[in-house]
Design an enzyme around this catalytic site. Structure first.
Site, short mmCIF file in Angstrom:
data_model
loop_
_atom_site.label_atom_id
_atom_site.label_comp_id
_atom_site.label_asym_id
_atom_site.label_seq_id
_atom_site.Cartn_x
_atom_site.Cartn_y
_atom_site.Cartn_z
N ARG A 1 0.81 -1.22 0.00
CA ARG A 1 0.00 0.00 0.00
C ARG A 1 0.84 1.26 0.00
O ARG A 1 0.42 2.30 -0.53
CB ARG A 1 -0.92 -0.01 1.23
CG ARG A 1 -1.86 1.16 1.37
CD ARG A 1 -2.94 1.20 0.32
NE ARG A 1 -3.72 -0.01 0.23
CZ ARG A 1 -4.88 -0.10 -0.41
NH1 ARG A 1 -5.40 0.97 -1.01
NH2 ARG A 1 -5.53 -1.25 -0.49
N HIS B 1 -5.51 -4.16 4.38
CA HIS B 1 -5.46 -2.96 3.54
C HIS B 1 -4.02 -2.60 3.21
O HIS B 1 -3.70 -2.25 2.07
CB HIS B 1 -6.15 -1.80 4.27
CG HIS B 1 -6.41 -0.60 3.40
ND1 HIS B 1 -5.55 0.47 3.33
CD2 HIS B 1 -7.43 -0.31 2.55
CE1 HIS B 1 -6.03 1.37 2.50
NE2 HIS B 1 -7.17 0.93 2.01
N CYS B 2 -3.14 -2.72 4.18
CA CYS B 2 -1.73 -2.38 3.98
C CYS B 2 -1.04 -3.30 2.99
O CYS B 2 -0.04 -2.92 2.37
CB CYS B 2 -0.97 -2.42 5.30
SG CYS B 2 -1.31 -1.04 6.41
N MET B 3 -1.53 -4.53 2.84
CA MET B 3 -0.84 -5.53 2.03
C MET B 3 -1.27 -5.53 0.58
O MET B 3 -0.79 -6.36 -0.20
CB MET B 3 -1.06 -6.92 2.63
CG MET B 3 -0.46 -7.09 4.02
SD MET B 3 -0.87 -8.70 4.71
CE MET B 3 -0.74 -8.34 6.47
N ASN C 1 -8.11 -1.65 9.36
CA ASN C 1 -7.23 -1.93 8.22
C ASN C 1 -7.75 -3.10 7.39
O ASN C 1 -6.99 -3.93 6.91
CB ASN C 1 -5.81 -2.21 8.72
CG ASN C 1 -4.76 -1.91 7.67
OD1 ASN C 1 -4.22 -2.80 7.05
ND2 ASN C 1 -4.48 -0.63 7.47
#
Length: 486
Positions: free
Chosen positions: A177, A475-477, A418
């Site tokens: 992300r 979400h970050c990945m 997230n």
């Protein structure tokens, strides 16, 4: 102003994201490999919470990929970083610039011969093996055997030994992300705050250049890694409280939201306040978490967003500081990016740490439509909660669904927003266990029952423990390649 998504461009191959709740059609991920092992061995400098199992993390990642494969309608929805680079002829240049062979212990003739063979072998390896060498900044060192023993018919290379050195590997690359984000207009390449992550942008740039072709039309609308400074007050005199800072921006701070966009930026510090433990002096007016106000404004001037409005959301540092009940010095990690305390579920529903939302502000910039500048400051210092309600959003408070006495509460609060929204009222959240008393179960069950939200897979979310050691969750990945209305 409506929060409905605008019409997407008449180009079904364009890389773009119109609104966070619009259906996700394709997404990019990176399966962590040998480069991440170094972060396991030494977590703190690599921005990890603690050590973890790489094998188990890879299994979690593959399960996550399968969840998305099943949920997304496209025929090829999952793009792995290594495949995009290899298929678009972007891998070879990275191998040449970030992988080295040290054959200095061999004779001159042997060096030439062995180097040619080793380079040829490197280019024949699988793309995921190659990307591990690239991200590891690997140097393969051949140690020559000094044995006088000769065995007729044997390969002399068998007597040598090998070392592999990984020089400041890019351990966080599986958090796809942050190196970039995708707007309605195209791709923004970021400028990372931490030294250990800065080179990730070079890999991201190569991946977008490699992806550009028949399947996707990639337009890089801004490359913030090439911007050294930006004077906000030159364009917005009333924002004379913005300090001269580095131009930093990371993708976890961005959300597209139809006719408006949000970008999390540095915290606003009241005059005279000081936080010595965070190196905030009395004359400081802002505190940089990951994205600076200057970077956000520069992107406005570059017309990178494409939406009618853009809100620069100030990080809620003071509210987070007041709410923290232990002095662990990690408040800035709890609100590292906007997606660590806020997320969209649909065009009328958000999930957030409500106390943080209600105790921070945003500056609202409006498109000028032919003016001297693409955007001008229309409404400064607007309460974030009030702004969301103006747009018609109900704010779900995460504290309504987290038991404060649960031993895993702190872990849950770092990951609960997230989740990845894959479509209107359809999310993929993280959970930490299979137990009925797991800390995330109340949220996962409650959001479905109270707000008619679909949770995938199977109404339970994805169990992730090892991948979470790097702070981020689903979400970050992931980074979207295409997210547009149906």
């Amino acid at each position: 102003m409506s929060s409905e998504s605008p019409e997407s461009v008449d180009d079904s191959t364009k890389v773009q994201a119109t609104a966070e709740w619009d259906p996700l059609q394709a997404v990019r991920m990176h399966l962590p490999g040998a480069e991440t092992f170094v972060g396991i061995m030494d977590p703190e400098p690599n921005l990890f919470l603690n050590d973890f199992s790489l094998v188990d993390a890879q299994q979690e990642h593959l399960s996550l990929s399968q969840d998305l494969e099943a949920a997304l309608p496209a025929s090829n929805p999952i793009h792995y970083l290594h495949d995009d680079l290899a298929n678009g002829n972007g891998m070879n240049a990275l191998l040449s610039s970030r992988v080295n062979f040290d054959l200095s212990e061999l004779g001159e003739d042997e060096q030439v011969n062995r180097r040619d063979k080793m380079w040829a072998r490197l280019h024949e390896l699988s793309p995921h093996t190659q990307i591990q060498a690239v991200l590891g900044n690997a140097e393969v060192i051949r140690h020559h055997s000094h044995s006088d023993e000769e065995v007729p018919g044997s390969n002399p290379d068998r007597w040598d030994t090998t070392s592999v050195q990984l020089e400041q590997p890019l351990t966080n690359m599986y958090f796809q992300r942050d190196q970039q984000f995708v707007t309605q207009n195209g791709v923004v390449l970021c400028s990372m705050k931490e030294d250990t992550r800065k080179p990730e942008v070079d890999i991201a740039r190569a991946s977008w250049e490699a992806l550009d072709g028949d399947e996707f039309d990639v337009d890089i609308v801004a490359d913030m890694s090439q911007v050294r400074e930006h004077d906000v007050t030159e364009h917005v005199p009333e924002r004379d409280d913005i300090q001269e800072t580095e131009v930093l921006v990371e993708g976890g701070d961005f959300y597209p939201a139809g006719e408006f966009s949000l970008l999390g930026v540095s915290a606003k510090i009241p005059e005279g306040e000081a936080y010595p433990k965070h190196d905030i002096a009395e004359d400081d007016t802002e505190y940089v978490h990951r994205t600076t106000y200057a970077a956000g404004h520069r992107l406005l001037m570059d017309d990178a967003f494409g939406s009618e409005e853009v809100g620069l959301v100030r990080a809620p540092f003071e509210a987070a500081q007041a709410h923290k009940d232990d002095d662990n010095g990690e408040v800035e990690m709890d609100i590292m990016h906007l997606d660590t305390w806020f997320n969209f579920v649909d065009d009328d529903l958000v999930v957030a740490h409500k106390e943080l939302v209600e105790n921070t502000t945003l500056d609202v910039y409006a498109r000028t439509h032919g003016g001297e500048k693409p955007y001008t400051l229309e409404r400064p210092d607007v309460n974030f909660g009030e702004y969301l309600r103006e747009k018609g959003f109900e704010i779900v408070d995460v504290y309504d669904y987290v038991d404060p006495s649960h031993p895993d509460t702190d872990m849950a609060l770092k990951a609960i927003t997230n989740f990845l929204t894959v479509g209107p009222r359809k999310i993929l959240p993280v959970r930490f266990s299979d137990d009925d008393d797991g800390v995330m179960k109340q949220f996962i069950d409650g959001i479905q029952e109270d707000y008619d939200v679909t949770v995938i897979p199977d109404g339970e979310g994805r169990k992730i423990i090892n991948l979470r050691a790097g702070y981020g969750a689903i979400h970050c990945m992931t980074t979207p390649l295409r997210r547009t209305p149906e």
